[in-house]
Design a protein around this motif. Structure first.
Motif, PDB file in Angstrom:
ATOM      1  N   LYS A 276      49.568 -73.204   2.763  1.00 18.83           N
ATOM      2  CA  LYS A 276      49.401 -72.858   4.020  1.00 18.83           C
ATOM      3  C   LYS A 276      48.058 -72.508   4.379  1.00 18.83           C
ATOM      4  O   LYS A 276      47.695 -72.369   5.674  1.00 18.83           O
ATOM      5  N   LYS A 277      47.540 -71.745   3.631  1.00 16.70           N
ATOM      6  CA  LYS A 277      46.117 -71.115   3.765  1.00 16.70           C
ATOM      7  C   LYS A 277      44.935 -71.944   3.111  1.00 16.70           C
ATOM      8  O   LYS A 277      44.864 -72.883   3.542  1.00 16.70           O
ATOM      9  N   SER A 278      44.525 -71.470   2.072  1.00 13.53           N
ATOM     10  CA  SER A 278      43.065 -71.870   1.628  1.00 13.53           C
ATOM     11  C   SER A 278      43.422 -72.125  -0.148  1.00 13.53           C
ATOM     12  O   SER A 278      44.079 -71.366  -0.589  1.00 13.53           O
ATOM     13  N   CYS A 292      46.636 -79.315   2.994  1.00 14.43           N
ATOM     14  CA  CYS A 292      46.093 -77.947   3.519  1.00 14.43           C
ATOM     15  C   CYS A 292      45.398 -77.872   4.981  1.00 14.43           C
ATOM     16  O   CYS A 292      44.108 -77.659   5.200  1.00 14.43           O
ATOM     17  N   PRO A 293      46.190 -78.476   5.991  1.00 15.56           N
ATOM     18  CA  PRO A 293      45.640 -78.733   7.157  1.00 15.56           C
ATOM     19  C   PRO A 293      45.349 -77.495   8.065  1.00 15.56           C
ATOM     20  O   PRO A 293      44.345 -77.393   8.914  1.00 15.56           O
ATOM     21  N   ASN A 294      45.487 -76.287   7.764  1.00 17.57           N
ATOM     22  CA  ASN A 294      45.113 -74.895   8.499  1.00 17.57           C
ATOM     23  C   ASN A 294      44.045 -74.013   7.640  1.00 17.57           C
ATOM     24  O   ASN A 294      43.932 -72.977   8.043  1.00 17.57           O
ATOM     25  N   GLY A 295      43.861 -74.743   6.539  1.00 19.18           N
ATOM     26  CA  GLY A 295      42.909 -73.779   5.521  1.00 19.18           C
ATOM     27  C   GLY A 295      41.701 -74.666   5.071  1.00 19.18           C
ATOM     28  O   GLY A 295      41.511 -75.574   5.521  1.00 19.18           O
ATOM     29  N   ASN A 296      40.972 -73.820   3.991  1.00 20.74           N
ATOM     30  CA  ASN A 296      39.742 -74.296   3.297  1.00 20.74           C
ATOM     31  C   ASN A 296      40.064 -74.904   2.017  1.00 20.74           C
ATOM     32  O   ASN A 296      41.018 -74.326   1.380  1.00 20.74           O
ATOM     33  N   LYS A 311      41.508 -78.455   6.685  1.00 14.86           N
ATOM     34  CA  LYS A 311      40.791 -78.151   7.822  1.00 14.86           C
ATOM     35  C   LYS A 311      39.225 -78.029   7.690  1.00 14.86           C
ATOM     36  O   LYS A 311      38.583 -78.837   8.129  1.00 14.86           O
ATOM     37  N   ARG A 416      39.824 -81.821   9.249  1.00 13.00           N
ATOM     38  CA  ARG A 416      40.114 -81.598  10.653  1.00 13.00           C
ATOM     39  C   ARG A 416      39.243 -80.680  11.340  1.00 13.00           C
ATOM     40  O   ARG A 416      38.969 -80.487  12.515  1.00 13.00           O
ATOM     41  N   SER A 457      39.762 -84.453  16.924  1.00 16.08           N
ATOM     42  CA  SER A 457      39.768 -83.081  16.533  1.00 16.08           C
ATOM     43  C   SER A 457      41.241 -82.746  16.908  1.00 16.08           C
ATOM     44  O   SER A 457      41.889 -83.171  17.825  1.00 16.08           O
ATOM     45  N   LYS A 458      41.863 -81.893  15.831  1.00 16.62           N
ATOM     46  CA  LYS A 458      43.113 -81.300  16.363  1.00 16.62           C
ATOM     47  C   LYS A 458      43.073 -79.995  16.637  1.00 16.62           C
ATOM     48  O   LYS A 458      42.315 -79.070  16.057  1.00 16.62           O
TER      49      LYS A 458
END
Length: 458
Positions: A276-278, A292-296, A311, A416, A457-458
């Protein structure tokens, strides 16, 4: 043959399911008769699906288009593959009304003894078609469902149904349906609980501190934090509050791994890794995909069998970050090590052969070798056999690994947000180092080259 018939052309489609009549000279349309068309069809052996021209304005169509579909075959209907109808809920997400505290985020699908778990719908044969020559067209038969009854499950052949032999958790993983009893820990692992090795699923309502081991034949769910511990599951692993591994944590699942974040840990998923995060300073491997679409992903190395979605990649300090696709960096390192070993063994084998040849030639010349050299020849023969066997083992393993490395279909990286410098990409044996920042892009292997293409970009 009349002039009219000479100017009629019949074209049959590649699949033999339609025949089209073409008229070379449109001015002859007024004198063309259905009987002449029928004669041409007979000469071309077209006997099935012939249209009733009395029901359509075929002369107008021929005048306007110079062609008309004159016969249509029957399309074969392919058989349907076998299906599994799951008759029990496998939902593991809790609704808001079901939550009693902030830690209640998952539920485990449970079944009772003799519950109907699932039913098999057999594949169908399909229905044959007929071409315009009145010949059969074979359909594709449906494939049987590759599913077997595992632990605590019985398959009734007469009813084509699976039934539970024990109460516990329903699990359908890797084409095996089984029921695992559940072991629950209502708090942190501690000296009171000790390490856990259980032939079922494990639910831990608290944290897993450093130094503990949890092994399960089913799934593992941890509602707290996992520190420098060892977790292994034959099913899936879910860690609600992440992994603070301190370079000691090792997490392995044969199925999926879902986790809030990963920091300084070694994580291996038999299917997908969902974060969820990184992911920070960790070694992660997924046989299928890493999401890991919303994290690093910062530092360390991550490898996926197909897709990595992230991301941001790397950081402003240009910390080295390695991504591998199709095959893990461990396998690439193993191939390099085996190649080096093969060279060493090959050199040793050549030296041993030369030594043996020298001793044999000397024996031929003098008749009998001194005791010291006789022992040396025996050792040479023994070492030559051992080296030959080791060389064959290394060669066989290399062949298997090279086959894995050569499969590049479907490999792709989705970024992303932003990728910083000093990010290293491996697609099989091919490598590319990012020496500048890139934003919103996709990367894949094309003609033995890792290419980067901009994406929305999303």
């Amino acid at each position: 043959m009349s002039e009219l018939k000479e100017n009629i052309v019949i074209k049959v489609s590649h699949d033999r399911l339609s025949a089209t009549l073409l008229l070379k000279k449109p001015e002859l349309i007024d004198t063309l008769t259905f009987e002449e068309i029928q004669e041409v069809l007979n000469e071309n052996n077209i006997t099935y699906g012939i249209l009733d021209l009395n029901k359509i304005d075929w002369k107008t169509q021929l005048t306007e288009e110079q062609r008309i579909v004159i016969a249509k075959g029957k399309v074969p209907v392919n058989g349907e593959d076998g299906k599994l109808l799951v008759r029990q809920s496998t939902e593991n997400e809790l609704g808001e009304e079901e939550k009693s505290s902030f830690r209640d985020v998952r539920k485990i699908p449970m079944v009772e003894v003799d519950d109907l778990l699932a039913q098999v719908i057999p594949p169908t044969e399909g229905e044959a078609g007929i071409d315009v020559f009145k010949q059969p067209l074979r359909p594709r038969k449906g494939k049987p469902l590759p599913i077997t009854a595992g632990q605590n499950v019985n398959f009734d052949k007469d009813q084509l149904s699976y039934f539970a032999l024990a109460a516990g958790q329903l699990s359908i993983v890797n084409h095996v349906i089984q029921v695992h009893p559940l072991y629950e820990v209502n708090g942190d692992l501690s000296l009171k609980t000790g390490n856990i090795e259980f032939n079922g699923s494990v639910s831990i309502k608290g944290n897993v501190p450093s130094g503990y081991r949890v092994k399960a034949k089913g799934d593992i769910i941890v509602y707290g934090i996992v520190e420098g511990s060892f977790l292994s599951a034959d099913g899936n692993i879910t860690i609600r509050e992440g992994i603070a591994g301190m370079d000691k944590a090792k997490i392995h699942a044969a199925g999926d791994i879902e986790v809030a974040y990963i920091n300084q840990a070694e994580v291996t998923a038999g299917r997908d890794l969902k974060v969820k995060k990184s992911i920070m300073q960790s070694q992660c491997e997924a046989q299928e995909n890493i999401f890991c679409p919303n994290g690093n992903i910062i530092g360390g190395s991550c490898s996926a069998g197909k897709i990595i979605e992230v991301k941001n990649l790397g950081n402003m300090a240009n910390l080295k970050t390695v991504l591998s696709f199709g095959v893990s960096k461990k396998i690439i390192d193993r191939v390099n090590k085996l190649n080096k070993k093969r060279t060493e063994l090959d050199n040793n084998k050549q030296k041993l052969r030369m030594l043996g040849d020298q001793l044999i030639e000397k024996k031929k010349a003098v008749g009998e070798l001194p005791a010291k050299e006789r022992i040396m020849l025996l050792k040479q023969r023994n070492m030559f056999e051992i080296t030959t066997e080791q060389l064959q083992q290394v060669t066989d393993e290399l062949s298997e690994l090279q086959f894995e490395i050569s499969n590049f279909a479907g490999l792709k990286l989705f970024v992303r947000g932003r990728a910083y410098e000093n990010v290293e990409l491996f697609f099989g044996k091919y490598k590319r180092l990012l020496n500048q920042e890139h934003v919103h892009f996709e990367a894949c292997l094309d003609e033995k080259e890792i290419v980067i293409q901009s994406s929305p970009s999303k």
